[in-house]
Design a protein around this motif. Sequence first.
Motif, mmCIF file in Angstrom:
data_model
loop_
_atom_site.group_PDB
_atom_site.id
_atom_site.type_symbol
_atom_site.label_atom_id
_atom_site.label_comp_id
_atom_site.label_asym_id
_atom_site.label_seq_id
_atom_site.Cartn_x
_atom_site.Cartn_y
_atom_site.Cartn_z
ATOM 1 N N ASP A 186 0.818 -1.215 0.000
ATOM 2 C CA ASP A 186 0.000 0.000 0.000
ATOM 3 C C ASP A 186 0.854 1.268 0.000
ATOM 4 O O ASP A 186 0.324 2.376 0.050
ATOM 5 C CB ASP A 186 -0.957 0.007 1.192
ATOM 6 N N ASP A 187 2.184 1.097 -0.064
ATOM 7 C CA ASP A 187 3.099 2.239 -0.091
ATOM 8 C C ASP A 187 3.692 2.328 -1.497
ATOM 9 O O ASP A 187 4.670 1.657 -1.823
ATOM 10 C CB ASP A 187 4.196 2.054 0.949
ATOM 11 N N GLU A 188 3.082 3.148 -2.353
ATOM 12 C CA GLU A 188 3.474 3.209 -3.763
ATOM 13 C C GLU A 188 4.944 3.604 -3.931
ATOM 14 O O GLU A 188 5.645 3.046 -4.774
ATOM 15 C CB GLU A 188 2.591 4.209 -4.518
ATOM 16 N N GLN A 189 5.421 4.538 -3.127
ATOM 17 C CA GLN A 189 6.812 4.976 -3.257
ATOM 18 C C GLN A 189 7.773 3.814 -2.987
ATOM 19 O O GLN A 189 8.746 3.616 -3.722
ATOM 20 C CB GLN A 189 7.114 6.124 -2.297
ATOM 21 N N SER A 190 7.496 3.030 -1.953
ATOM 22 C CA SER A 190 8.363 1.901 -1.616
ATOM 23 C C SER A 190 8.310 0.824 -2.699
ATOM 24 O O SER A 190 9.333 0.231 -3.049
ATOM 25 C CB SER A 190 7.963 1.306 -0.267
ATOM 26 N N VAL A 191 7.117 0.576 -3.217
ATOM 27 C CA VAL A 191 6.954 -0.452 -4.251
ATOM 28 C C VAL A 191 7.739 -0.093 -5.504
ATOM 29 O O VAL A 191 8.474 -0.910 -6.073
ATOM 30 C CB VAL A 191 5.460 -0.656 -4.580
ATOM 31 N N LEU A 192 7.610 1.157 -5.971
ATOM 32 C CA LEU A 192 8.324 1.576 -7.175
ATOM 33 C C LEU A 192 9.832 1.660 -6.925
ATOM 34 O O LEU A 192 10.636 1.302 -7.800
ATOM 35 C CB LEU A 192 7.787 2.922 -7.661
ATOM 36 N N ALA A 193 10.215 2.131 -5.734
ATOM 37 C CA ALA A 193 11.643 2.185 -5.402
ATOM 38 C C ALA A 193 12.238 0.782 -5.405
ATOM 39 O O ALA A 193 13.344 0.563 -5.918
ATOM 40 C CB ALA A 193 11.830 2.839 -4.034
ATOM 41 N N ASN A 194 11.508 -0.166 -4.851
ATOM 42 C CA ASN A 194 11.974 -1.552 -4.831
ATOM 43 C C ASN A 194 12.128 -2.087 -6.251
ATOM 44 O O ASN A 194 13.112 -2.771 -6.576
ATOM 45 C CB ASN A 194 10.993 -2.424 -4.049
#
Length: 243
Positions: A186-194
Amino acid sequence: MYKIIDKKDNSNAVKKISVSIIIDDSENLNELIPVLNEKFKKVDADNPKQHSIGKLNEVVYMYFYTNELQLNYGLPCCRTQWISDTCRVKPAKISSERITDVYVSFDEGYKSLEPIIREAEMDKESYVKYFNNSYEQTLSITLDLRDIYDAFDQEKISFDKLNDKMLSYKIELNKLQDFEGFPPSDDEQSVLANHHLRNAISSLHDIPMILENQKYEEKNKKILIYLKLVDATKGLFSCPEKL
Protein backbone atom coordinates in the motif's frame (compact mmCIF):
# COMPACT_ATOMS: atom_id res chain seq x y z
CA MET A 1 -4.53 5.82 -19.53
CA TYR A 2 -1.09 4.29 -19.07
CA LYS A 3 2.21 5.05 -17.37
CA ILE A 4 5.59 3.93 -18.70
CA ILE A 5 7.63 2.76 -15.72
CA ASP A 6 10.88 1.84 -17.43
CA LYS A 7 12.51 0.93 -20.73
CA LYS A 8 15.50 -1.37 -20.95
CA ASP A 9 17.80 -1.87 -23.92
CA ASN A 10 18.48 -5.62 -23.93
CA SER A 11 20.37 -5.61 -27.23
CA ASN A 12 22.89 -8.34 -27.91
CA ALA A 13 22.97 -9.89 -31.38
CA VAL A 14 19.88 -7.84 -32.28
CA LYS A 15 18.45 -4.43 -31.28
CA LYS A 16 15.96 -5.31 -28.55
CA ILE A 17 13.97 -3.31 -25.99
CA SER A 18 11.65 -4.24 -23.12
CA VAL A 19 9.12 -1.82 -21.62
CA SER A 20 7.13 -2.04 -18.36
CA ILE A 21 3.78 -0.25 -18.39
CA ILE A 22 1.03 0.24 -15.78
CA ILE A 23 -2.45 0.58 -17.25
CA ASP A 24 -5.74 1.70 -15.73
CA ASP A 25 -7.94 -0.78 -17.54
CA SER A 26 -6.92 -4.06 -19.19
CA GLU A 27 -10.09 -4.03 -21.29
CA ASN A 28 -8.54 -1.44 -23.63
CA LEU A 29 -5.39 -3.45 -24.32
CA ASN A 30 -6.48 -4.56 -27.79
CA GLU A 31 -6.46 -0.94 -28.92
CA LEU A 32 -3.46 0.16 -26.86
CA ILE A 33 -1.00 -2.60 -27.79
CA PRO A 34 -0.57 -1.71 -31.50
CA VAL A 35 -0.25 2.01 -30.69
CA LEU A 36 2.45 1.55 -28.05
CA ASN A 37 4.27 -1.09 -30.06
CA GLU A 38 4.55 1.35 -32.95
CA LYS A 39 5.97 3.92 -30.53
CA PHE A 40 8.66 1.59 -29.19
CA LYS A 41 9.78 0.23 -32.53
CA LYS A 42 11.95 3.31 -33.01
CA VAL A 43 15.23 3.57 -31.08
CA ASP A 44 14.93 6.77 -29.06
CA ALA A 45 17.31 9.46 -27.93
CA ASP A 46 18.08 7.99 -24.49
CA ASN A 47 19.66 4.92 -26.07
CA PRO A 48 23.37 4.80 -25.21
CA LYS A 49 24.21 3.69 -28.74
CA GLN A 50 23.81 7.10 -30.34
CA HIS A 51 24.41 5.81 -33.87
CA SER A 52 21.22 3.74 -33.57
CA ILE A 53 18.90 6.68 -32.86
CA GLY A 54 16.11 6.89 -35.43
CA LYS A 55 16.55 3.29 -36.53
CA LEU A 56 14.11 0.51 -35.69
CA ASN A 57 14.43 -1.99 -32.89
CA GLU A 58 14.32 -5.54 -34.16
CA VAL A 59 12.47 -7.00 -31.17
CA VAL A 60 10.07 -5.20 -28.79
CA TYR A 61 8.76 -6.68 -25.56
CA MET A 62 6.03 -4.96 -23.54
CA TYR A 63 4.85 -5.98 -20.07
CA PHE A 64 1.50 -4.65 -18.87
CA TYR A 65 0.44 -4.39 -15.23
CA THR A 66 -2.75 -3.06 -13.64
CA ASN A 67 -1.12 -2.07 -10.33
CA GLU A 68 2.24 -1.61 -8.60
CA LEU A 69 1.98 -4.94 -6.79
CA GLN A 70 2.00 -6.84 -10.09
CA LEU A 71 4.83 -4.67 -11.37
CA ASN A 72 7.01 -5.08 -8.33
CA TYR A 73 6.88 -8.85 -8.45
CA GLY A 74 7.07 -9.36 -12.20
CA LEU A 75 3.50 -10.58 -12.62
CA PRO A 76 2.16 -8.94 -15.79
CA CYS A 77 -1.44 -9.40 -16.84
CA CYS A 78 -0.22 -9.34 -20.44
CA ARG A 79 3.10 -9.76 -22.29
CA THR A 80 3.68 -8.81 -25.91
CA GLN A 81 6.39 -9.43 -28.48
CA TRP A 82 7.02 -7.85 -31.85
CA ILE A 83 9.70 -9.25 -34.19
CA SER A 84 10.87 -7.32 -37.23
CA ASP A 85 10.81 -9.16 -40.54
CA THR A 86 14.45 -8.16 -40.98
CA CYS A 87 15.56 -9.46 -37.56
CA ARG A 88 18.72 -11.51 -38.09
CA VAL A 89 18.33 -13.80 -35.07
CA LYS A 90 14.64 -14.28 -34.36
CA PRO A 91 13.69 -15.30 -30.79
CA ALA A 92 11.10 -17.98 -30.06
CA LYS A 93 7.55 -16.62 -30.21
CA ILE A 94 5.88 -16.15 -26.83
CA SER A 95 2.45 -17.12 -28.18
CA SER A 96 0.50 -17.98 -31.30
CA GLU A 97 -2.10 -15.32 -30.48
CA ARG A 98 -1.65 -11.97 -32.20
CA ILE A 99 -3.07 -8.46 -32.27
CA THR A 100 -2.13 -7.10 -35.70
CA ASP A 101 1.53 -8.18 -36.01
CA VAL A 102 2.19 -8.30 -32.26
CA TYR A 103 2.28 -11.61 -30.39
CA VAL A 104 0.37 -11.46 -27.09
CA SER A 105 0.10 -13.63 -24.02
CA PHE A 106 -2.52 -12.91 -21.34
CA ASP A 107 -1.98 -14.25 -17.82
CA GLU A 108 -4.08 -14.05 -14.65
CA GLY A 109 -1.68 -16.09 -12.52
CA TYR A 110 -0.93 -13.03 -10.39
CA LYS A 111 -4.39 -13.34 -8.83
CA SER A 112 -3.46 -16.55 -7.01
CA LEU A 113 -0.03 -15.23 -5.99
CA GLU A 114 -1.14 -11.93 -4.44
CA PRO A 115 -2.11 -13.51 -1.07
CA ILE A 116 1.32 -15.22 -0.87
CA ILE A 117 3.10 -11.96 -1.62
CA ARG A 118 1.16 -10.06 1.01
CA GLU A 119 2.15 -12.63 3.65
CA ALA A 120 5.84 -11.93 2.88
CA GLU A 121 5.52 -8.12 3.09
CA MET A 122 7.79 -6.27 5.50
CA ASP A 123 6.54 -3.46 7.70
CA LYS A 124 7.47 0.05 6.54
CA GLU A 125 10.22 0.62 9.12
CA SER A 126 11.94 -2.69 8.37
CA TYR A 127 11.69 -2.20 4.64
CA VAL A 128 13.07 1.36 4.77
CA LYS A 129 16.10 0.11 6.71
CA TYR A 130 16.61 -2.72 4.20
CA PHE A 131 16.16 -0.42 1.18
CA ASN A 132 18.53 2.30 2.39
CA ASN A 133 21.24 -0.25 3.16
CA SER A 134 20.80 -2.05 -0.19
CA TYR A 135 20.73 1.24 -2.10
CA GLU A 136 24.02 2.41 -0.56
CA GLN A 137 25.71 -0.92 -1.31
CA THR A 138 24.39 -1.01 -4.88
CA LEU A 139 25.44 2.58 -5.55
CA SER A 140 28.93 1.94 -4.18
CA ILE A 141 29.42 -1.16 -6.34
CA THR A 142 28.01 0.59 -9.42
CA LEU A 143 30.47 3.47 -9.04
CA ASP A 144 33.35 1.03 -8.54
CA LEU A 145 32.42 -0.98 -11.64
CA ARG A 146 32.02 2.19 -13.69
CA ASP A 147 35.50 3.33 -12.61
CA ILE A 148 36.93 -0.04 -13.67
CA TYR A 149 35.16 0.15 -17.02
CA ASP A 150 36.32 3.74 -17.60
CA ALA A 151 39.92 2.73 -16.84
CA PHE A 152 39.67 -0.02 -19.44
CA ASP A 153 37.95 2.25 -21.96
CA GLN A 154 40.77 4.78 -21.53
CA GLU A 155 43.31 1.96 -22.05
CA LYS A 156 44.71 2.32 -18.54
CA ILE A 157 44.10 -1.37 -17.78
CA SER A 158 43.78 -4.50 -19.93
CA PHE A 159 40.58 -6.45 -20.44
CA ASP A 160 42.05 -9.27 -18.34
CA LYS A 161 42.50 -6.81 -15.49
CA LEU A 162 38.93 -5.55 -15.93
CA ASN A 163 37.76 -9.17 -15.85
CA ASP A 164 39.59 -9.91 -12.59
CA LYS A 165 38.51 -6.69 -10.87
CA MET A 166 34.83 -7.03 -11.81
CA LEU A 167 34.65 -10.72 -10.91
CA SER A 168 35.96 -9.84 -7.44
CA TYR A 169 32.50 -8.31 -6.78
CA LYS A 170 30.64 -11.54 -7.54
CA ILE A 171 30.10 -12.56 -3.89
CA GLU A 172 28.85 -9.08 -2.93
CA LEU A 173 26.45 -9.06 -5.90
CA ASN A 174 25.11 -12.48 -4.96
CA LYS A 175 24.44 -11.23 -1.43
CA LEU A 176 22.52 -8.22 -2.80
CA GLN A 177 20.24 -10.69 -4.61
CA ASP A 178 19.27 -12.35 -1.31
CA PHE A 179 15.56 -12.09 -0.57
CA GLU A 180 14.51 -10.49 2.73
CA GLY A 181 10.89 -9.64 1.99
CA PHE A 182 8.57 -7.43 0.00
CA PRO A 183 7.81 -3.73 0.61
CA PRO A 184 4.33 -2.86 1.94
CA SER A 185 2.07 -3.01 -1.12
CA ASP A 186 0.00 0.00 0.00
CA ASP A 187 3.10 2.24 -0.09
CA GLU A 188 3.47 3.21 -3.76
CA GLN A 189 6.81 4.98 -3.26
CA SER A 190 8.36 1.90 -1.62
CA VAL A 191 6.95 -0.45 -4.25
CA LEU A 192 8.32 1.58 -7.18
CA ALA A 193 11.64 2.19 -5.40
CA ASN A 194 11.97 -1.55 -4.83
CA HIS A 195 11.22 -2.22 -8.51
CA HIS A 196 13.96 0.16 -9.72
CA LEU A 197 16.49 -1.03 -7.13
CA ARG A 198 15.91 -4.69 -7.98
CA ASN A 199 16.37 -3.87 -11.68
CA ALA A 200 19.67 -2.15 -10.89
CA ILE A 201 20.86 -5.09 -8.79
CA SER A 202 19.78 -7.55 -11.48
CA SER A 203 21.74 -5.63 -14.14
CA LEU A 204 24.89 -5.66 -12.01
CA HIS A 205 24.38 -9.33 -11.17
CA ASP A 206 24.47 -10.14 -14.91
CA ILE A 207 28.00 -8.74 -15.33
CA PRO A 208 29.92 -11.71 -13.81
CA MET A 209 27.79 -14.09 -15.92
CA ILE A 210 28.70 -12.11 -19.05
CA LEU A 211 32.40 -12.23 -18.18
CA GLU A 212 32.26 -15.96 -17.49
CA ASN A 213 30.36 -16.79 -20.68
CA GLN A 214 32.92 -18.40 -22.98
CA LYS A 215 30.66 -17.98 -26.01
CA TYR A 216 31.12 -14.20 -25.97
CA GLU A 217 34.13 -12.54 -27.56
CA GLU A 218 35.84 -9.66 -25.79
CA LYS A 219 34.14 -7.04 -27.97
CA ASN A 220 30.71 -8.51 -27.15
CA LYS A 221 31.46 -8.57 -23.43
CA LYS A 222 32.58 -4.94 -23.57
CA ILE A 223 29.28 -3.81 -25.15
CA LEU A 224 27.09 -5.91 -22.87
CA ILE A 225 28.89 -4.76 -19.70
CA TYR A 226 28.49 -1.15 -20.78
CA LEU A 227 24.75 -1.63 -21.32
CA LYS A 228 24.34 -3.34 -17.94
CA LEU A 229 26.13 -0.44 -16.22
CA VAL A 230 23.83 2.01 -18.04
CA ASP A 231 20.76 0.05 -16.90
CA ALA A 232 22.03 -0.12 -13.30
CA THR A 233 22.70 3.62 -13.27
CA LYS A 234 19.24 4.38 -14.66
CA GLY A 235 17.66 2.15 -12.03
CA LEU A 236 19.49 3.94 -9.22
CA PHE A 237 18.66 7.39 -10.61
CA SER A 238 14.98 6.36 -10.60
CA CYS A 239 15.17 5.53 -6.87
CA PRO A 240 14.95 8.02 -4.03
CA GLU A 241 18.28 8.18 -2.20
CA LYS A 242 16.40 7.60 1.04
CA LEU A 243 12.89 6.40 1.77
